[in-house]
Design an enzyme around this catalytic site. Structure first.
Site, mmCIF file in Angstrom:
data_model
loop_
_atom_site.group_PDB
_atom_site.id
_atom_site.type_symbol
_atom_site.label_atom_id
_atom_site.label_comp_id
_atom_site.label_asym_id
_atom_site.label_seq_id
_atom_site.Cartn_x
_atom_site.Cartn_y
_atom_site.Cartn_z
ATOM 1 N N HIS A 1 0.848 -1.197 0.000
ATOM 2 C CA HIS A 1 0.000 0.000 0.000
ATOM 3 C C HIS A 1 0.887 1.252 0.000
ATOM 4 C CE1 HIS A 1 -3.441 2.581 1.074
ATOM 5 N NE2 HIS A 1 -4.185 1.566 0.656
ATOM 6 N N GLU B 1 -1.898 -0.760 -5.980
ATOM 7 C CA GLU B 1 -1.974 -1.995 -5.191
ATOM 8 C C GLU B 1 -2.151 -3.202 -6.115
ATOM 9 O OE1 GLU B 1 -4.817 -1.575 -1.766
ATOM 10 O OE2 GLU B 1 -5.164 0.358 -2.744
#
Length: 426
Positions: A205, A387
């Site tokens: 992330h 992501e």
């Protein structure tokens, strides 16, 4: 030594080689963090720092087209700041044991229903939230990992997630290995379910700004060009971003069309369709695109990137290669100008910070270097999160056929995620 005793035969080969080199001692050297609590590794033309908290990347430095080192990721100057950050935007870490959202914070495995902690979308009737995001209240990127190996160009973190933590069944042992190469940052994430079947889906992330948050013409990423060559479809979601079960087409020319041709992230912000695209009363992107590659394929092959991000201002380009079948892009709609830049970032900064940027203390120069608050924080749309992952909430949609990619048990194959970030300067 508990970790080594718990590792199964399946996982033992993961440590072979890296554990054969004992870490050296010394502040900031191989095997030890620097004075800010960061572990540095280096490749050719690239350096990065990592911290134990969330196995997070905190700095990533490459030179732009003018030869100026740029620190491309959001983070704090000191590792100790991560654990006290009340915003906690999952900053550069590994969300787990299940990344992204889980509808109603429930799922079922072999006829048994499990209820996990809620932590998103609170209401009067449900003050703790309606769903689970990134593993629950105390997900992996809220916790310290162990450093089990550290060399000049690689570092391996580990975590033991106990049975019942956040309501998830079974113990999970995970190893996160980061490696720097020639203008590359590679990650391999392995997780082993040791006692019970359990959902596992990880990701990285990381918040990016390829201008090093130093562009004196714009403080957003609207100038960044984004391309998803295999992203012709996306997971349909409701107004709190929970998958509905439908798969939507990204029509050519629509706001979510990044497959037909590369386009700037800000290009579609004048299109009415962008309003609500990332949930109720939200303008921007927080979407999960499918990676519809023709098979069979070699995910590592040149030209086969699943996503590409570039900035003409810095000349830096990032191509993302991955073995995963979905990809989430978030345009930092939730940033509000309160998150501070690092000393290595911002308008007027001459160095990218850290060992690759001329030392750990960046040099100040030029307008905006001091005193201008807008240049020292991250505004709305000032970054972008990329992501790699599998289909979000796939454990609640068996019709998608993702259970063998998301549910793992003892004695079976481990969960594996691989991603290669390949940088170039144009």
């Amino acid at each position: 030594m508990r970790l080594l005793h718990l590792v199964s035969t399946t996982a033992a080969w993961l440590l072979h080689g890296v554990m054969a080199k004992p870490p050296a001692s010394g502040n900031g050297s191989v095997g030890a963090p620097d004075s800010d609590g960061k572990y540095w590794i280096h490749g050719e033309g690239i350096s990065a720092a990592f911290i134990r908290y969330g196995a997070s990347v905190s700095n990533l430095v490459v030179k732009d087209k003018h030869g100026v080192p740029r620190d491309l990721v959001m983070g704090f100057d000191k590792a100790s700041a991560y654990a006290t950050d009340k915003m906690h935007p999952h900053l550069g870490g590994v969300p787990g044991r299940y990344a992204n959202r889980i509808k109603n914070s429930t799922f079922e495995i072999d006829g048994t229903a499990y209820h996990i902690t809620t932590n998103e979308n609170p209401t009067a009737e449900h003050p703790q939230g309606l769903d689970t995001l990134h593993g629950g209240v105390d997900g992996w990127d809220w916790r310290d990992f162990d450093v089990v190996a550290h060399t000049k160009d690689t570092i391996t973190f580990s975590i033991v997630d106990p049975d019942g933590k956040e309501g998830f069944p079974g113990e999970v042992i995970s190893y996160i290995t980061y490696t720097m190469g020639k203008m590359t940052w590679d990650a391999k994430m392995v997780a082993i379910a040791t006692t019970k079947k359990t959902p596992i889906m990880l990701s990285s992330h990381t918040y990016w700004n390829l201008d090093g948050f130093a562009n004196d013409q714009t403080n957003t990423v609207f100038n960044h060009t984004f391309h998803l060559p295999y992203g012709g479809q996306r997971v349909a979601v409701d107004n709190i971003l929970i998958p509905t079960g439908d798969i939507q087409a990204n029509a050519k020319g629509s706001v979510n069309d990044f497959w037909s041709a590369p386009k700037q992230i800000g290009q579609s912000f004048n299109d009415p369709e962008i309003n609500g695209n990332c949930g109720f009363n939200c303008t921007g992107y927080d979407n999960c695109w499918l990676v519809n590659r023709p098979g069979p394929h070699d995910w590592r092959a040149d030209g086969g990137f699943v996503a590409s991000l570039s900035s003409a201002w810095s000349g830096i380009k990032l191509d993302v290669y991955s073995d995963q079948d979905a990809f989430q892009m978030y345009s930092c709609n939730g940033q509000d100008g309160s998150f501070p830049l690092k000393a290595s970032q911002g308008v007027g900064r001459q160095h990218g910070g850290g060992p690759a940027g001329g030392g750990p203390h960046a040099r100040h120069a030029g307008p905006g270097a001091d005193g201008d608050k807008t240049s020292r924080t991250v505004p709305k749309y000032g970054c972008v999160v990329l992501e790699v992952q599998d289909y979000i909430d796939g454990i609640n949609h068996p019709e998608w056929g993702r259970l063998d990619k998301q549910v793992f048990g003892p004695g079976g194959d481990p969960y594996v995620l691989q991603v290669s970030h390949r940088f170039s300067v144009e």
